[in-house]
Design a protein around this motif. Structure first.
Motif, PDB file in Angstrom:
ATOM      1  N   GLY A   1      -6.128  -4.106   0.942  1.00 40.02           N
ATOM      2  CA  GLY A   1      -5.680  -2.723   0.985  1.00 40.02           C
ATOM      3  C   GLY A   1      -5.007  -2.391   2.293  1.00 40.02           C
ATOM      4  N   SER A   2      -4.157  -1.391   2.245  1.00 38.91           N
ATOM      5  CA  SER A   2      -3.608  -0.707   3.420  1.00 38.91           C
ATOM      6  C   SER A   2      -2.625  -1.511   4.271  1.00 38.91           C
ATOM      7  N   LEU A   3      -3.004  -2.738   4.639  1.00 38.24           N
ATOM      8  CA  LEU A   3      -2.146  -3.535   5.522  1.00 38.24           C
ATOM      9  C   LEU A   3      -2.445  -5.011   5.301  1.00 38.24           C
TER      10      LEU A   3
ATOM     11  N   SER B   1       1.208   1.877  -8.979  1.00 36.95           N
ATOM     12  CA  SER B   1       0.114   2.841  -8.826  1.00 36.95           C
ATOM     13  C   SER B   1       0.613   4.055  -8.050  1.00 36.95           C
ATOM     14  N   HIS B   2       1.351   3.790  -7.009  1.00 38.18           N
ATOM     15  CA  HIS B   2       1.972   4.853  -6.206  1.00 38.18           C
ATOM     16  C   HIS B   2       2.911   4.199  -5.215  1.00 38.18           C
ATOM     17  N   ILE B   3       3.508   4.994  -4.347  1.00 37.10           N
ATOM     18  CA  ILE B   3       4.585   4.451  -3.522  1.00 37.10           C
ATOM     19  C   ILE B   3       4.211   4.380  -2.040  1.00 37.10           C
TER      20      ILE B   3
ATOM     21  N   TRP C   1       3.257   2.552   1.298  1.00 39.36           N
ATOM     22  CA  TRP C   1       3.979   1.370   1.770  1.00 39.36           C
ATOM     23  C   TRP C   1       3.314   0.053   1.363  1.00 39.36           C
ATOM     24  N   ASP C   2       1.957   0.006   1.458  1.00 40.43           N
ATOM     25  CA  ASP C   2       1.288  -1.260   1.146  1.00 40.43           C
ATOM     26  C   ASP C   2       1.490  -1.687  -0.310  1.00 40.43           C
ATOM     27  N   HIS C   3       1.981  -0.770  -1.168  1.00 41.31           N
ATOM     28  CA  HIS C   3       2.155  -1.082  -2.594  1.00 41.31           C
ATOM     29  C   HIS C   3       3.610  -1.394  -2.967  1.00 41.31           C
ATOM     30  N   ILE C   4       4.524  -1.241  -2.002  1.00 40.02           N
ATOM     31  CA  ILE C   4       5.936  -1.554  -2.298  1.00 40.02           C
ATOM     32  C   ILE C   4       6.560  -2.483  -1.258  1.00 40.02           C
TER      33      ILE C   4
ATOM     34  N   THR D   1      -6.333   1.321  -8.587  1.00 35.59           N
ATOM     35  CA  THR D   1      -6.513   1.222  -7.141  1.00 35.59           C
ATOM     36  C   THR D   1      -6.055   2.490  -6.445  1.00 35.59           C
ATOM     37  N   ASP D   2      -6.462   2.642  -5.203  1.00 37.06           N
ATOM     38  CA  ASP D   2      -6.161   3.831  -4.402  1.00 37.06           C
ATOM     39  C   ASP D   2      -6.574   5.081  -5.168  1.00 37.06           C
ATOM     40  N   SER D   3      -7.861   5.141  -5.442  1.00 35.09           N
ATOM     41  CA  SER D   3      -8.414   6.199  -6.277  1.00 35.09           C
ATOM     42  C   SER D   3      -9.795   6.560  -5.745  1.00 35.09           C
TER      43      SER D   3
ATOM     44  N   GLY E   1      -9.011   8.984   0.043  1.00 37.52           N
ATOM     45  CA  GLY E   1      -8.369   8.497  -1.174  1.00 37.52           C
ATOM     46  C   GLY E   1      -8.811   7.137  -1.666  1.00 37.52           C
ATOM     47  N   HIS E   2      -9.964   6.653  -1.190  1.00 35.87           N
ATOM     48  CA  HIS E   2     -10.436   5.354  -1.678  1.00 35.87           C
ATOM     49  C   HIS E   2     -11.877   5.445  -2.163  1.00 35.87           C
ATOM     50  N   SER E   3     -12.323   4.381  -2.790  1.00 35.10           N
ATOM     51  CA  SER E   3     -13.626   4.415  -3.421  1.00 35.10           C
ATOM     52  C   SER E   3     -14.513   3.277  -2.907  1.00 35.10           C
TER      53      SER E   3
ATOM     54  N   TYR F   1     -11.574  -4.711  -5.326  1.00 34.28           N
ATOM     55  CA  TYR F   1     -10.149  -4.885  -5.003  1.00 34.28           C
ATOM     56  C   TYR F   1      -9.756  -3.925  -3.883  1.00 34.28           C
ATOM     57  N   HIS F   2      -8.534  -4.133  -3.320  1.00 34.77           N
ATOM     58  CA  HIS F   2      -8.010  -3.299  -2.220  1.00 34.77           C
ATOM     59  C   HIS F   2      -8.981  -3.364  -1.037  1.00 34.77           C
ATOM     60  N   HIS F   3      -9.252  -4.616  -0.617  1.00 33.78           N
ATOM     61  CA  HIS F   3     -10.231  -4.845   0.446  1.00 33.78           C
ATOM     62  C   HIS F   3      -9.768  -4.258   1.780  1.00 33.78           C
TER      63      HIS F   3
HETATM   64 ZN   LIG Z   1      -3.211   1.078  -0.885  1.00 29.94          ZN
END
Ligand SMILES: [Zn+2]
Ligand SMILES: [Zn+2]
Lengths: 321, 113
Positions: free
Chosen positions: A10-12, A108-110, A112-115, A209-211, A253-255, A275-277
């Motif tokens: 996740g994130s980076l 999932s969304h836009i 940066w880490d997802h695109i 993810t990101d939820s 925004g994470h779980s 996921y999204h460690h």
């Molecule tokens: Zn993310």
């Protein structure tokens, strides 16, 4: 269907340092304690059976990218994080650059880490390839053109040679793609994010993810339990601990792993994939969370319900459903 | 699940029994928040010795009570976790957020200090 994890972080994105590699080697040699191995098979057996998982392996560090193999010729991917680079290289190696392919992407969304992997996706530079980007956001193209324009990147988005199409999707309006039915659900995340349910031949894979899931909202929990209902695999954002999601990192925004287990129990899902460690966690820390999640599943399991399988995503992991 | 509150010297003790989950957490939360209101800055000790299991909603109730206690300048202390609930505290990292004591007496001693 089959899910392949190309980016679990996740994130980076993160990379293993030389010091970490040395620590793993030291630990392995210490466990081997002077033993010799007659052949490769013996060595493999030692690595698999005697070394702790995080010594012999690594979760990996690429950001979000998951391939869903529906059995179709067309590719299906969730998110375009840095894991896309390795997926792209594997796809080109499989077909050669000259044979055009169709890539269906569900975003999932836009963030940066997802695109961020898209500028490094070879297929987008090759004419004849079709790239269809499904998104529930109003203007996803803006994020792609911004990340691929001066002064941030040398190759402008507008010169990409593949046929790139953005397709608007909505929760409640399923689409048929690559032989699968795909549904979306809106998730709680800064700027919104969307989860997807892929169904084919009576099997279901969830990418969520990101939820953030809040414990004070039973209606939302019921909606997600419905969306996850009896899924064969639930790929779930478990970046934080439960304590963090209700204290310091509330509304980030994470779980958590705990929320994942409880939602999957409610949904009677079969398999939860963490996921999204969190990028700050090393392999030992992630492995500890994985083992703790298996334990929490045992403790929290409702009477009479079959066990929920728990796994933790690593780059290169393949899961058949 | 059953929950009740009593005054003991300079502290209030909230005693819960049974399983705190989706169904029972609202009652647990209500009792905790009542105790916070009644405590008027006195310490609150949550006696967990008869709690078999606590899920995320129950932990969240404790967190809300902790925040309210702290904003009133008071203390909320957790006492006598059963082995299973201790595991849940560790897995969820709530052990890093709450001050947990092995016994109610140890928590009361801290409450009066
Ligand atoms: Zn993310
Ligand atoms: Zn995000």
């Amino acid at each position: 269907m089959k899910a392949t994890i190309w980016g679990c972080r996740g994130s980076l994105p993160v990379a293993m340092s030389a010091a970490t590699v040395r620590d793993k080697v030291k630990s392995a040699l210490r466990t081997a304690n002077g033993r010799s191995f007659r052949n490769d098979a013996e060595l493999e057996r030692f690595i698999t059976e005697e070394l702790p998982w995080p010594v012999a392996n690594s979760y990996g560090g690429n950001s979000s990218c998951v391939q869903i193999d529906t059995g179709s010729e067309e590719y299906v991917l969730c998110d375009l994080g840095s894991g896309l680079r390795e997926f792209g290289a594997a796809a080109i190696a499989r077909h050669g650059p000259g044979k055009p392919q169709i890539y269906n992407i569900f975003l999932s969304h836009i963030h940066w880490d997802h695109i961020m992997g898209f500028p490094f996706f070879p297929a987008s530079y090759i004419p004849g390839n079709k790239i269809r980007i499904y998104s529930c956001h109003p203007d996803p193209k803006l994020a792609f053109t911004r990340q691929q324009s001066a002064p941030c990147f040398p190759v402008d988005f507008s010169v990409l040679a593949a046929d790139i199409e953005f397709i608007a999707m909505q929760p409640g309006k399923p689409v048929q793609v690559a032989g699968a039915t795909v549904r979306a659900i809106k998730q709680y995340h800064e700027g919104d994010s969307f989860g997807y349910r892929f169904e084919k031949d009576g099997k279901a894979i969830i990418y969520s993810t990101d939820s953030e899931h809040k414990q004070d909202n039973p209606e939302a929990a019921a909606l997600f339990a419905d969306f996850f209902r009896r899924a064969d695999l639930v790929i779930f954002d478990a970046q934080y601990s439960l304590a963090e999601t209700v204290s310091l990192k509330e509304d980030w925004g994470h779980s958590s792993n705990v929320a994942g287990v409880e939602l999957c129990h409610m949904a009677q899902a079969k398999h939860l994939l963490l996921y999204h460690h969190e990028p700050a966690f090393n392999d030992e820390a992630l492995h500890r969370i994985f083992l703790e999640t298996i334990r929490y599943e045992q403790l929290a399991r409702p009477d009479g319900q079959p066990p929920l399988k728990v796994s933790s995503a690593f780059d290169g992991m393949e899961l058949n459903v | 699940m059953d929950v009740r509150t009593e005054h003991l010297g300079a502290a209030m003790i909230v005693r819960a029994t049974g399983r705190i989950d989706q169904t029972t957490a609202p009652a647990f939360q209500e009792e905790l928040l009542n105790a916070v209101t009644l405590s008027k800055g006195q310490a609150i000790v949550v006696d967990m010795s008869s709690v078999d299991f606590v899920s995320s909603v129950g932990l969240r109730a404790l967190m809300i009570a902790l925040k309210q206690t702290q904003s009133g300048g008071g203390k909320l202390l957790i006492a006598a976790l059963t082995p299973t609930v201790r595991e849940v505290f560790e897995i969820s990292r709530f052990d890093t957020v709450f001050r947990c004591f092995a016994t109610v007496d140890a928590a009361l001693a801290e409450a009066q200090s």
